[in-house]
Design a protein around this motif. Structure first.
Motif, mmCIF file in Angstrom:
data_model
loop_
_atom_site.group_PDB
_atom_site.id
_atom_site.type_symbol
_atom_site.label_atom_id
_atom_site.label_comp_id
_atom_site.label_asym_id
_atom_site.label_seq_id
_atom_site.Cartn_x
_atom_site.Cartn_y
_atom_site.Cartn_z
ATOM 1 N N ASN A 1 0.736 -1.180 -0.158
ATOM 2 C CA ASN A 1 -0.066 0.086 0.059
ATOM 3 C C ASN A 1 0.869 1.431 -0.031
ATOM 4 O O ASN A 1 1.294 1.897 1.189
ATOM 5 C CB ASN A 1 -0.692 -0.220 1.158
ATOM 6 C CG ASN A 1 -1.709 1.390 1.209
ATOM 7 O OD1 ASN A 1 -2.180 1.927 0.478
ATOM 8 N ND2 ASN A 1 -2.281 1.709 2.578
ATOM 9 N N ILE A 2 1.194 1.600 -1.002
ATOM 10 C CA ILE A 2 2.189 2.870 -1.233
ATOM 11 C C ILE A 2 1.273 4.060 -1.428
ATOM 12 O O ILE A 2 0.675 4.047 -2.451
ATOM 13 C CB ILE A 2 3.121 2.619 -2.429
ATOM 14 C CG1 ILE A 2 3.938 1.319 -2.138
ATOM 15 C CG2 ILE A 2 4.025 3.724 -2.479
ATOM 16 C CD1 ILE A 2 4.954 0.923 -3.350
ATOM 17 N N PRO A 3 1.291 5.043 -0.637
ATOM 18 C CA PRO A 3 0.571 6.323 -0.677
ATOM 19 C C PRO A 3 0.479 6.868 -1.942
ATOM 20 O O PRO A 3 -0.369 7.648 -2.425
ATOM 21 C CB PRO A 3 0.958 7.197 0.501
ATOM 22 C CG PRO A 3 1.591 5.985 1.526
ATOM 23 C CD PRO A 3 2.079 5.121 0.413
ATOM 24 N N THR A 4 1.611 6.970 -2.732
ATOM 25 C CA THR A 4 1.844 7.743 -3.867
ATOM 26 C C THR A 4 1.346 6.943 -5.066
ATOM 27 O O THR A 4 1.029 7.565 -6.142
ATOM 28 C CB THR A 4 3.218 8.079 -4.205
ATOM 29 O OG1 THR A 4 3.921 6.794 -4.334
ATOM 30 C CG2 THR A 4 3.733 8.886 -3.079
ATOM 31 N N LYS A 5 0.812 5.896 -4.888
ATOM 32 C CA LYS A 5 -0.046 4.965 -6.047
ATOM 33 C C LYS A 5 -1.319 4.988 -6.041
ATOM 34 O O LYS A 5 -1.940 5.169 -4.915
ATOM 35 C CB LYS A 5 0.635 3.756 -6.115
ATOM 36 C CG LYS A 5 1.986 3.461 -6.340
ATOM 37 C CD LYS A 5 2.730 2.032 -6.376
ATOM 38 C CE LYS A 5 4.010 2.074 -6.778
ATOM 39 N NZ LYS A 5 4.321 2.439 -8.124
ATOM 40 N N THR A 6 -2.040 5.022 -7.234
ATOM 41 C CA THR A 6 -3.487 4.773 -7.190
ATOM 42 C C THR A 6 -3.872 3.478 -6.895
ATOM 43 O O THR A 6 -2.903 2.395 -6.744
ATOM 44 C CB THR A 6 -3.857 5.321 -8.606
ATOM 45 O OG1 THR A 6 -3.524 4.308 -9.566
ATOM 46 C CG2 THR A 6 -3.302 6.771 -8.962
ATOM 47 N N ILE A 7 -5.182 3.180 -6.574
ATOM 48 C CA ILE A 7 -5.639 1.883 -6.426
ATOM 49 C C ILE A 7 -5.545 1.086 -7.700
ATOM 50 O O ILE A 7 -5.135 0.038 -7.097
ATOM 51 C CB ILE A 7 -7.234 2.000 -5.957
ATOM 52 C CG1 ILE A 7 -7.753 0.740 -5.696
ATOM 53 C CG2 ILE A 7 -8.082 2.587 -7.221
ATOM 54 C CD1 ILE A 7 -9.183 0.681 -4.968
ATOM 55 N N ASP A 8 -5.589 1.520 -8.781
ATOM 56 C CA ASP A 8 -5.252 0.633 -9.693
ATOM 57 C C ASP A 8 -3.950 0.120 -9.972
ATOM 58 O O ASP A 8 -3.572 -0.889 -10.473
ATOM 59 C CB ASP A 8 -5.398 1.252 -11.240
ATOM 60 C CG ASP A 8 -7.166 1.570 -11.502
ATOM 61 O OD1 ASP A 8 -8.070 0.929 -10.844
ATOM 62 O OD2 ASP A 8 -7.703 2.595 -12.116
ATOM 63 N N GLU A 9 -2.889 1.029 -9.646
ATOM 64 C CA GLU A 9 -1.509 0.732 -9.611
ATOM 65 C C GLU A 9 -1.176 -0.384 -8.616
ATOM 66 O O GLU A 9 -0.443 -1.289 -8.699
ATOM 67 C CB GLU A 9 -0.578 1.824 -9.476
ATOM 68 C CG GLU A 9 -0.514 2.957 -10.501
ATOM 69 C CD GLU A 9 -0.049 4.270 -10.138
ATOM 70 O OE1 GLU A 9 0.842 4.586 -11.185
ATOM 71 O OE2 GLU A 9 0.081 4.794 -9.062
ATOM 72 N N ILE A 10 -1.817 -0.080 -7.254
ATOM 73 C CA ILE A 10 -1.716 -1.110 -6.142
ATOM 74 C C ILE A 10 -2.235 -2.544 -6.713
ATOM 75 O O ILE A 10 -1.644 -3.509 -6.499
ATOM 76 C CB ILE A 10 -2.447 -0.622 -4.991
ATOM 77 C CG1 ILE A 10 -1.705 0.764 -4.361
ATOM 78 C CG2 ILE A 10 -2.294 -1.792 -3.854
ATOM 79 C CD1 ILE A 10 -2.221 1.307 -3.168
ATOM 80 N N ILE A 11 -3.272 -2.564 -7.219
ATOM 81 C CA ILE A 11 -4.145 -3.761 -7.821
ATOM 82 C C ILE A 11 -3.021 -4.349 -8.915
ATOM 83 O O ILE A 11 -3.006 -5.534 -8.962
ATOM 84 C CB ILE A 11 -5.410 -3.431 -8.599
ATOM 85 C CG1 ILE A 11 -6.345 -3.179 -7.339
ATOM 86 C CG2 ILE A 11 -5.774 -4.550 -9.505
ATOM 87 C CD1 ILE A 11 -7.783 -2.772 -7.920
#
Length: 214
Positions: free
Chosen positions: A121-131
């Motif tokens: 869970n990297i704060p700088t990334k969007t939910i799509d990037e995390i997925i």
């Protein structure tokens, strides 16, 4: 212990338990408090951790370990009957052994999910990037549902409250990851006396607890 009841002393690690010869099981002692202890306890804990982190056995996209939104009871029952029971022999009743394993695995499953979320869970990334950043060994569809659940406002609010409550803990636990039952047995071997619950609390919440238990 083999099928004839003969006890053998062998060296084995948690990752090697699945490779034990057929019919050979690891004997786990239980104390009067219905908790496992001794070297076999540590081996059992490690093996249960490996199973709990296997998303094919226990998917990470369930909200909880138990309950209406938890992992179905049959998942654990099947694992206990076909994997755990054939590799470990418990010196207690089947019901108590199952209860002990289920509680231990639930803690490890929850901790495993928390580690995954903390790492990916990297704060700088969007939910799509995390997925899209699926961890090794995790089913892609499970990861999608897991991330979506963790990103829900209600889930984030509950996590925030839990974090706030943990910050209010004024007496830190200093006992490490070793089980209290195992630590209690080691004290008995060292001193010839079993420590009381009060002494165990002091031992695991102060740096000099050993002195009070001798």
């Amino acid at each position: 212990m083999d099928l004839t009841g003969a006890i053998k002393h062998i060296k084995v690690k948690a990752k090697q338990v699945n490779n034990l010869p057929s019919g050979l099981r690891i004997l786990v002692d239980f104390n009067e408090q219905d908790s496992a202890y001794g070297d076999a306890q540590g081996l059992l804990a490690g093996f249960l951790g490996i199973l709990a982190c296997n998303c094919n056995l226990f998917p990470i996209d369930f909200e909880r370990w138990t309950g209406k939104v938890g992992i179905p009871e049959d998942y654990f029952n099947d694992c206990f009957a076909t994997i755990i029971k054939v590799r470990f022999s418990f010196k207690t009743t089947k019901a108590l052994a199952k209860r002990y394993c289920k509680i231990s695995m639930g803690k490890k499953w929850s901790a495993h999910k928390q580690r995954l979320w903390s790492e990916f869970n990297i704060p700088t990334k969007t939910i799509d990037e995390i997925i899209r950043n699926v961890p090794n060994g995790i089913d892609k569809d499970q990861w999608v549902r897991f991330v979506q659940y963790r990103m829900k406002p209600s889930t984030q609010e509950r996590c925030r409250k839990n974090k706030e409550n943990r910050s209010k803990q004024v007496i830190p636990h200093t006992g490490g990851s070793k089980a209290n039952s195992r630590r209690r047995h080691e004290i008995f071997l060292e001193t010839g006396k079993l420590p009381s619950r009060a002494q165990m609390y002091i031992l695991t919440h102060t740096k000099k607890g050993w002195i009070l238990c001798q």
